[in-house]
Write a protein that holds these residues in place. Sequence first.
Motif, mmCIF file in Angstrom:
data_model
loop_
_atom_site.group_PDB
_atom_site.id
_atom_site.type_symbol
_atom_site.label_atom_id
_atom_site.label_comp_id
_atom_site.label_asym_id
_atom_site.label_seq_id
_atom_site.Cartn_x
_atom_site.Cartn_y
_atom_site.Cartn_z
ATOM 1 N N LEU A 1 0.838 -1.203 0.000
ATOM 2 C CA LEU A 1 0.000 0.000 0.000
ATOM 3 C C LEU A 1 0.868 1.246 0.000
ATOM 4 N N ALA A 2 1.934 1.250 0.796
ATOM 5 C CA ALA A 2 2.827 2.414 0.836
ATOM 6 C C ALA A 2 3.452 2.676 -0.532
ATOM 7 N N LEU A 3 3.907 1.623 -1.186
ATOM 8 C CA LEU A 3 4.517 1.775 -2.505
ATOM 9 C C LEU A 3 3.505 2.295 -3.525
ATOM 10 N N LEU B 1 0.305 5.043 9.997
ATOM 11 C CA LEU B 1 0.906 5.060 8.667
ATOM 12 C C LEU B 1 -0.019 4.416 7.636
ATOM 13 N N THR B 2 -0.665 3.319 8.016
ATOM 14 C CA THR B 2 -1.595 2.659 7.105
ATOM 15 C C THR B 2 -2.752 3.584 6.752
ATOM 16 N N ALA B 3 -3.272 4.307 7.744
ATOM 17 C CA ALA B 3 -4.379 5.237 7.497
ATOM 18 C C ALA B 3 -3.948 6.358 6.558
ATOM 19 N N LEU B 4 -2.760 6.900 6.774
ATOM 20 C CA LEU B 4 -2.283 7.998 5.920
ATOM 21 C C LEU B 4 -2.035 7.515 4.493
ATOM 22 N N TRP C 1 -5.827 -4.214 6.994
ATOM 23 C CA TRP C 1 -6.492 -2.981 6.576
ATOM 24 C C TRP C 1 -5.897 -2.440 5.279
ATOM 25 N N ALA C 2 -4.602 -2.669 5.065
ATOM 26 C CA ALA C 2 -4.007 -2.270 3.788
ATOM 27 C C ALA C 2 -4.642 -3.052 2.642
ATOM 28 N N SER C 3 -4.901 -4.357 2.860
ATOM 29 C CA SER C 3 -5.526 -5.156 1.811
ATOM 30 C C SER C 3 -6.959 -4.691 1.547
ATOM 31 N N VAL C 4 -7.681 -4.282 2.595
ATOM 32 C CA VAL C 4 -9.039 -3.761 2.401
ATOM 33 C C VAL C 4 -9.005 -2.458 1.602
ATOM 34 N N ILE C 5 -8.064 -1.579 1.940
ATOM 35 C CA ILE C 5 -7.952 -0.308 1.226
ATOM 36 C C ILE C 5 -7.576 -0.536 -0.237
ATOM 37 N N LEU C 6 -6.656 -1.454 -0.480
ATOM 38 C CA LEU C 6 -6.283 -1.763 -1.863
ATOM 39 C C LEU C 6 -7.465 -2.352 -2.626
ATOM 40 N N ALA C 7 -8.267 -3.183 -1.963
ATOM 41 C CA ALA C 7 -9.459 -3.734 -2.610
ATOM 42 C C ALA C 7 -10.443 -2.616 -2.961
#
Length: 414
Positions: free
Chosen positions: A29-31, A94-97, A393-399
């Motif tokens: 997600l960061a990348l 960091l994940t939220a940002l 949560w990163a996987s949910v955001i990417l989805a």
Amino acid sequence: MSYAPILAAAFVLWPVMGLLGAQGYGPLLALAALPALALARPKMPPANYALMALAFVAWAAISEIWSPASRGLISGNLLEGNFAIRASSVRIVLTALFGALAVAGALRIATGTAQISTRVMLGAFAVQGLLVAASAVFGGPVVAMIYGPDPMEQAKGFQNIGRNANAFILVLPILAAYLAARPGWRWKAVAGGLVLASVVVVVRGDSQSALIGVVFMLMAWAIVWLIPRTGYRWLICLMAGYVASAPVLIGFAINLMRQARISLPGSFQSRAWSWEVVIGKAVEKPLFGHGIAASKTWRETYADHPAWLAQLPGFWADYPVVPGHPHNMALQIWAETGVVGAVLAGLTLVVIAFRLPTPQSLRPDVRYAIAGLVGAVASLFSFSYNVWNDSFWASVILAACAIIVLSRRNRAST
């Protein structure tokens, strides 16, 4: 230059991260998010739902102050290769940002500019589905070969296989909705076959949360089909109500099953006992909670609960009732961040519910992809992960970004 190819490149790595145990979605997600600053230029200020989510995350981070699990922000050394972010608060902030950047960037993708990117993304999801199916068939011998004969080590391998299945369940609604929306009954049959095959695979792989995720996905589709104007509001507001009332709702359900003498499967019975302990912890500090990740420190064992231990083999005596976290995010929010955290989380969901467009205003593929993702997340939210699991949560955001990319594809073009 469009942001869509950047996201497509990230999705090429989606099945790789799943195969490695689904723990790399945070860095992915960061990348994917950082290029949004240059390519998509997210609008400021952030949307209301993003501000509410950040408020909840900020409160959770503040609770690190009184959390008994707090052990400092970082450990190790970059030069020695053992650097790690130990504080749950830092990882989730960091994940939220990064998530806010990625979603804002995806929303700036122009319609009609994601044709190839969508195909690449859907192809990556299909590859992951094949890998999950292969794991269900050949997982036993492969795990034994990689992890050796030690059952404890093999358990880690099977856990990684389960996480990969959970990650696939997040994107299954997108893949299935895309196929079902193609013209002709043949494609609808293919979509139905994909869902049925997914059920068979997760049952064979004994991934119960993934199986429930498929069931919840189908239920969410039914709600949106039956209530085309306000279906999303019903779905997400039900989730908000669930978070707000979790201790009462789950406690009532457990007591009802006990009085009815309903026997649960072993894994779900252990979760029910864990939830009883967590509800008690939530009552101890109802306003502010015990602090982020406090459940890691709750080490009471089944030996402390003789009535429960009497229903188990003797070797369970020294096993913790709450194994690291409650495996129910709603209860964990209550126990660790208190009423304040539960209210902020619930309000965030309500704002999202009223921010989404009506289902009937969206194309069928996008409409059902959103609903299915909500259903899949509801299952994993309730039975699987630590609420501070940044990779989840990163996987949910990417989805969610994947659905936005899908919506930017022109369906008239093949």
